[in-house]
Scaffold this motif. Structure first.
Motif, short mmCIF file in Angstrom:
data_model
loop_
_atom_site.label_atom_id
_atom_site.label_comp_id
_atom_site.label_asym_id
_atom_site.label_seq_id
_atom_site.Cartn_x
_atom_site.Cartn_y
_atom_site.Cartn_z
N GLU A 156 0.85 -1.19 0.00
CA GLU A 156 0.00 0.00 0.00
C GLU A 156 0.88 1.24 0.00
O GLU A 156 1.80 1.38 0.82
N SER A 183 -7.77 9.98 -2.00
CA SER A 183 -7.68 8.75 -1.22
C SER A 183 -7.72 7.54 -2.14
O SER A 183 -8.07 7.63 -3.32
N GLY A 185 -8.76 3.11 -1.86
CA GLY A 185 -9.31 2.04 -1.04
C GLY A 185 -10.76 2.27 -0.68
O GLY A 185 -11.21 3.40 -0.52
N PRO A 187 -13.95 0.17 1.76
CA PRO A 187 -14.23 -0.97 2.65
C PRO A 187 -15.26 -1.94 2.10
O PRO A 187 -15.41 -3.03 2.63
N THR A 196 -11.08 -2.70 -6.08
CA THR A 196 -10.51 -3.16 -4.82
C THR A 196 -9.30 -4.06 -5.02
O THR A 196 -8.44 -4.16 -4.14
N PRO A 201 -9.02 -2.83 0.34
CA PRO A 201 -10.16 -2.39 1.15
C PRO A 201 -9.84 -1.29 2.16
O PRO A 201 -10.75 -0.67 2.70
N LYS A 202 -8.57 -1.05 2.43
CA LYS A 202 -8.19 -0.06 3.44
C LYS A 202 -8.26 1.35 2.86
O LYS A 202 -7.68 1.63 1.82
N TYR A 203 -8.95 2.24 3.57
CA TYR A 203 -9.09 3.62 3.14
C TYR A 203 -7.84 4.40 3.55
O TYR A 203 -7.51 4.49 4.74
N ARG A 204 -7.13 4.94 2.57
CA ARG A 204 -5.92 5.74 2.81
C ARG A 204 -6.09 7.10 2.17
O ARG A 204 -6.57 7.20 1.05
N ASN A 237 -14.44 8.21 5.98
CA ASN A 237 -13.78 8.50 7.25
C ASN A 237 -14.36 9.81 7.81
O ASN A 237 -14.07 10.89 7.30
#
Length: 437
Positions: A156, A183, A185, A187, A196, A201-204, A237
């Motif tokens: 990532e 951003s 990613g 979920p 994806t 899946p991770k939101y950055r 987020n």
């Protein structure tokens, strides 16, 4: 050295027959400005690549085939393309032509990442995954005349290390909307989504300060331009979203983005959206048929019962909801077409993007339909989301084509456009009245 960065034509292309049919349908529609803004937006990853490798080249040229014609008399040391599946057929044609001209060719982006074995048949080098690190590795190898065929990144990327894109390379007068990616990613794990597999899946996200730097740069190059935050799920987020929107309120900009329906559960975010310049949000409802939604994504299935309530809530704050829907899913009967029309009109959606099931390589949908032998064509130019490329389960191909056209022409009639405009006029009047109290 000279670098050519090319975004291939294909976002609205398809084969000749399908292109003619699509144009005929869309010629009847009224009020499609938002879709035109989304589809005419330039390729953001290529502008980031330009920033990554700018010290290796004496000249870099960005070419967007949707707004300009390629001059094949212009010479390059290296040509790089980033493309989605619907652009892939055209990208392969261009790669073949440039290789015949003796130009080294590279490919990256959604389709090359998800179909590297196919892509490498046409390009000298293919990038898999996020390219911020691997492009530097490639350039060093290229300088030594020993580039590899495949460069793969599995880590990532820290969004703070992504350089500011070279917006200055754009022919800005050709665009109504400029992309900014803040951003990566999402979920959620929708069956049809290939994103994806690239971003995970991770939101950055980038820092608020970095985002404001890019916003200020874009608006300095072209004041009053609309900004398209190209994120898969921008507002997921809550803490970060409130901080960013509070800062955007201090700037007079216009923007739109994608998010999920869960944003309706965050009152503080809703209060900031319109003030920050947000005019509309693209929200993936995907289906209003519970059985279809259950198979697509469980989270959205659980939110289904709140769809109408949440749409009304979001739009009451002066932000239009542009809903996306897929018709012709495996649980869909022919009645789905009228249901989607009724849902869009009864809920006064700002707009609706209607599509048919499209199995993009890398998605679970592709794997399943490939196994079921239901994919009708792999001419990627037809994967526009509007052309039927799979065999439906509960209707014929022709019934799906006709139903798709019916939904579009119903939602985007002159009469229903006026209904939407009047609805939002009342919302904005109430907002202005409350502000003056």
């Amino acid at each position: 050295m000279k670098l050519g960065l090319i975004s291939p034509k294909g976002v609205c292309m398809g084969s000749d027959d399908n292109q003619r049919r699509t144009k005929q349908i869309y010629s009847k529609l009224v009020g499609m400005e938002t879709l035109e803004e989304l589809m005419s937006c330039p390729n953001s990853p290529l502008l980031t690549i330009a920033a990554i490798v700018q010290d290796y080249f004496t000249e870099i040229k960005f070419i967007d085939e949707e707004v300009e014609t390629i001059d094949f008399n212009e010479s390059y040391d290296l040509v790089a393309m980033s493309f989605m599946t619907q652009q892939a057929s055209r990208a392969f044609e261009l790669a073949k032509k440039y290789k015949e001209m003796g130009v080294y060719t590279c490919a990256g982006g959604m389709h090359p990442t998800n179909s590297p074995d196919e892509t490498i048949k046409y390009f000298d080098t293919v990038f898999i995954g996020e390219g911020e690190v691997t492009w530097i590795e490639f350039m060093e190898d290229f300088k030594r005349q020993s580039p590899k065929k495949i460069y793969q990144n599995v880590d990532e990327i820290d969004m703070e290390k992504v350089p500011v894109p070279r917006f200055d390379l754009l022919k800005l007068d050709a665009y109504k909307t400029i992309p900014i990616q803040i951003s990566r990613g999402c979920p959620h794990n929708c069956e049809f989504c290939a994103s994806t597999k690239v971003y995970g899946p991770k939101y950055r996200h980038k820092s608020v300060e970095r985002i404001l730097e890019e916003v200020d740069l874009v608006t300095s190059l072209k004041p009053n331009i609309q900004i398209y935050f190209t994120d898969d799920n921008m507002l997921v987020n809550e803490r970060f979203s409130k901080k960013l929107l509070t800062e955007l309120c201090k700037r007079k900009i216009r923007w739109m983005s994608h998010t999920d329906i869960g944003v309706a559960e965050h009152e503080e975010i809703l209060k900031l959206l319109h003030k920050s310049g947000c005019s509309k949000l693209v929200i993936g409802f995907e289906s209003i048929e519970p059985n279809s939604l259950k198979h697509l994504e469980r989270w959205k299935y659980k939110k289904y019962k709140h769809y109408e309530e949440y749409i009304a809530k979001i739009q009451s704050y002066g932000v239009g909801v542009w809903g996306t829907f897929i018709v012709g899913l495996d649980s869909d009967e022919r009645s789905i077409f009228q249901k989607v029309v009724d849902f869009a009109l009864d809920n006064n959606l700002y707009g609706a993007m209607i599509s048919v099931p499209t199995p993009f390589p890398g998605s679970k949908l592709y794997e399943r339909l490939e196994e079921e032998d239901r994919i009708l064509t792999k001419y990627w130019g037809d994967y526009t989301l509007w052309n039927v490329v799979v065999r439906p389960k509960k209707m014929s191909v022709k019934e799906l084509e006709n139903g798709f056209e019916y939904v579009l022409t119903s939602v985007y009639s002159i009469e229903n456009r006026m209904k939407r405009l009047n609805h939002f006029k009342r919302i904005y009047t109430n907002l202005m009245r409350n502000q003056n109290v």
